[in-house]
Design an enzyme around this catalytic site. Structure first.
Site, mmCIF file in Angstrom:
data_model
loop_
_atom_site.group_PDB
_atom_site.id
_atom_site.type_symbol
_atom_site.label_atom_id
_atom_site.label_comp_id
_atom_site.label_asym_id
_atom_site.label_seq_id
_atom_site.Cartn_x
_atom_site.Cartn_y
_atom_site.Cartn_z
ATOM 1 N N ARG A 1 -3.386 -5.869 13.383
ATOM 2 C CA ARG A 1 -2.135 -5.108 13.360
ATOM 3 C C ARG A 1 -2.082 -4.312 14.661
ATOM 4 N NH1 ARG A 1 -1.220 -1.125 8.507
ATOM 5 N NH2 ARG A 1 -2.788 0.104 9.593
ATOM 6 N N GLN B 1 5.710 3.534 7.629
ATOM 7 C CA GLN B 1 5.383 2.989 8.952
ATOM 8 C C GLN B 1 6.612 2.513 9.702
ATOM 9 O OE1 GLN B 1 2.086 0.306 9.094
ATOM 10 N NE2 GLN B 1 0.967 1.361 7.489
ATOM 11 N N TRP C 1 0.860 -1.189 0.000
ATOM 12 C CA TRP C 1 0.000 0.000 0.000
ATOM 13 C C TRP C 1 0.890 1.230 0.000
ATOM 14 C CZ3 TRP C 1 -4.734 1.132 -1.237
ATOM 15 C CH2 TRP C 1 -5.237 2.397 -0.935
ATOM 16 N N ASP D 1 9.566 2.446 0.877
ATOM 17 C CA ASP D 1 8.504 3.260 1.459
ATOM 18 C C ASP D 1 8.494 2.949 2.958
ATOM 19 O OD1 ASP D 1 6.192 4.370 2.403
ATOM 20 O OD2 ASP D 1 4.857 3.435 0.933
ATOM 21 N N GLU E 1 7.588 -1.694 0.651
ATOM 22 C CA GLU E 1 7.555 -1.454 2.092
ATOM 23 C C GLU E 1 8.459 -2.529 2.694
ATOM 24 O OE1 GLU E 1 3.342 -1.286 3.797
ATOM 25 O OE2 GLU E 1 3.036 -1.833 1.714
ATOM 26 N N LYS F 1 4.026 9.227 7.580
ATOM 27 C CA LYS F 1 3.279 9.088 8.836
ATOM 28 C C LYS F 1 4.060 9.396 10.115
ATOM 29 C CE LYS F 1 0.453 5.252 7.099
ATOM 30 N NZ LYS F 1 -0.918 5.620 7.370
HETATM 31 C C1 LIG Z 1 3.360 2.107 3.675
HETATM 32 C C2 LIG Z 1 2.457 3.255 3.314
HETATM 33 N N1 LIG Z 1 2.814 4.076 2.313
HETATM 34 C C3 LIG Z 1 2.054 5.112 1.946
HETATM 35 C C4 LIG Z 1 0.850 5.353 2.555
HETATM 36 C C5 LIG Z 1 0.005 6.495 2.103
HETATM 37 O O1 LIG Z 1 0.132 7.528 2.988
HETATM 38 P P1 LIG Z 1 -0.962 8.715 3.030
HETATM 39 O O2 LIG Z 1 -2.240 8.074 3.432
HETATM 40 O O3 LIG Z 1 -0.392 9.660 4.033
HETATM 41 O O4 LIG Z 1 -1.011 9.300 1.666
HETATM 42 C C6 LIG Z 1 0.446 4.548 3.605
HETATM 43 C C7 LIG Z 1 -0.843 4.816 4.277
HETATM 44 O O5 LIG Z 1 -1.450 4.016 4.897
HETATM 45 C C8 LIG Z 1 1.261 3.466 3.987
HETATM 46 O O6 LIG Z 1 0.903 2.634 4.982
#
Ligand SMILES: Cc1ncc(COP(=O)(O)O)c(C=O)c1O
Length: 435
Positions: A402, A242, A134, A239, A206, A268
């Site tokens: 989670r 988190q 995501w 990315d 991620e 975040k």
């Molecule tokens: C790993 C990851 N990348 C990007 C995003 C997207 O971030 P945003 O919702 O601040 O655009 C999220 C959001 O849940 C995320 O968990």
């Protein structure tokens, strides 16, 4: 509680998906969120995985107050002092050669900027992402997201490819059980090499696939992604929305596992609840991007107030030793969850690192059939009992709680959360047995 306000929330708001509650919410402090009836709820989701130093930490409040005295926003071509201070602090924390930052607002945007830069610098346009990933809701970020929500919004950005995710508990290619030997990656790359238009730009990942069910990278996986990118002339993008800034018990996933991407996106956890994100790269890549005419000029690029909050977050993590605390509290929570696992057959696996933990709910441990009903009723019951929890639920990927409380969580709060989880599981199983 104001019933008119609750009714207005139903009447006037576009439903944007995800879990919403009948209650409205009033305040948040530390690990506690308070609803419109004054009920206190333990927050084991750190808001939307952002409030790693706890809600409304005094350091963030002070930084915002100071920004109200100095500046909240400026012309995008003016670089405010707090922005440079944040870039300096990041450089102290980052693994070499990452050191140059662009400050934006959301996770989607930080990935958008990363992919934009990778495309410009490589001259390619193809992007590989992992199953269950995501990366956000905007164009390129959404095109590279495979956890959910792909349908119904028209054609995606062309050139996106997906690799089977390295889920050792539920191997997507039905090859391994419990120990991933990276066959999923080899097969996925072979498929990509067959399909490619010879225009590779980036592989975005991620390091822990969070929304996809807290899937941990198997040993050697991130190194293999690095090699795959080097072999194909593509940029590796991590990315770390988190995973950065302590949640794993390390500064970044990149430092924890010793694999440095070409571009890192953080979001975040940097703002601690304030919209702030950064796209970070090396001198060399920044130079090439600039020479090729890189732009990412938005209304809120380099805004001073979020940067001041981000600096306060990083200083607080240092001052309060929150990285070490993520390790110790994470181990404490994990032990508690493993004790629950001994009690309940329905807990198939407890996994994760630091204070990013996943609990896989199954009908039985042999078949590992996902227990979606139990996921639903326990999450609901937890909320009734005063614990806010997140469930990741997809037919093909199982039902995974989670659990990610703020790094400031106390042992007492963890004990309370664990007791609620115990009661919710017991009640949930009873309820399902009766139906
Ligand atoms: C790993 C990851 N990348 C990007 C995003 C997207 O971030 P945003 O919702 O601040 O655009 C999220 C959001 O849940 C995320 O968990």
């Amino acid at each position: 509680m104001d019933p008119n306000l609750r009714a207005a929330a139903k009447d006037l708001m576009i439903r944007y998906g995800g879990d919403t509650f009948p209650n409205l919410f009033r305040s948040a402090k530390g690990t506690i969120v308070t609803d419109d009836e004054g009920r206190e709820i333990l927050d084991f989701t750190s808001g939307q995985m952002c409030s790693t130093i706890g809600h409304n930490h005094p350091a963030i409040v002070k930084a915002i107050n100071q920004s109200c005295e100095s500046a909240l926003h400026m012309f995008s071509g003016m670089v405010p002092e707090p922005v440079v201070k944040l870039a300096q602090k990041l450089e102290d924390w980052l693994p070499a050669p990452l050191r140059k930052s662009l400050f934006v607002n959301t996770g989607s945007e930080s990935n958008e900027a990363a992919l934009r830069m990778a495309k410009l610098v490589t001259g390619g346009y193809e992007v590989i992402a992992l199953g269950g990933s995501w990366h956000g809701t905007t164009g390129a970020s959404a095109a590279a997201s495979f956890a959910s929500d792909r349908r119904g919004y028209g054609p995606k950005v062309p050139g996106n490819h997906v690799l089977p995710e390295p889920n050792a508990y539920r191997c997507p290619i039905e090859h391994c059980r419990d120990a991933c030997d990276l066959t999923c990656l080899k097969v996925g790359l072979r498929m990509f090499d067959m399909a490619t238009d010879a225009a590779p730009a980036a592989l975005i990942a991620e390091p822990v696939i969070s929304a996809g069910g807290v899937i941990m990278p198997p040993e050697g996986y991130l190194e293999a992604l690095r090699d795959a990118c080097d072999a194909r002339g593509m940029m590796l993008v991590f990315d770390e929305a988190q995973t950065a800034f302590g949640r794993l018990g390390a500064k970044f996933a990149a430092t924890k596992w010793g694999v440095v991407p070409d571009i890192m996106a953080v979001s975040k956890t940097l703002g601690g609840g304030i919209p702030l994100a950064a796209t970070i790269t090396s001198d060399e890549i920044e130079e090439k991007a600039h020479a090729a005419g890189f732009t990412y000029y938005t209304s809120h690029v380099s805004d001073p107030m979020p940067a001041a909050a981000g600096l306060a977050v990083m200083e607080t993590i240092e001052r309060e030793n929150l990285i070490e605390q993520a390790t110790t509290r994470g181990a404490y929570l994990r032990r508690g969850l493993e004790t629950l696992q001994q009690k309940y057959e329905a807990i198939g696996e407890v996994r994760g690192e630091g204070l990013l933990l996943g609990v896989e709910l199954v009908k039985d441990r042999e078949s590992r059939a996902p227990h979606h009903e139990l996921g639903s009723v326990t999450t609901q019951r937890c909320f009734e009992l005063g614990l806010s929890m997140n469930i990741r639920r997809r037919p093909e990927r199982g039902s995974v709680w989670r659990i990610a409380p703020p790094l400031t969580v106390s042992e007492d709060e963890l004990d309370r959360g664990l007791a609620i989880l115990d009661e919710a599981l017991s009640d949930g199983l009873d309820q399902l047995a009766r139906t």
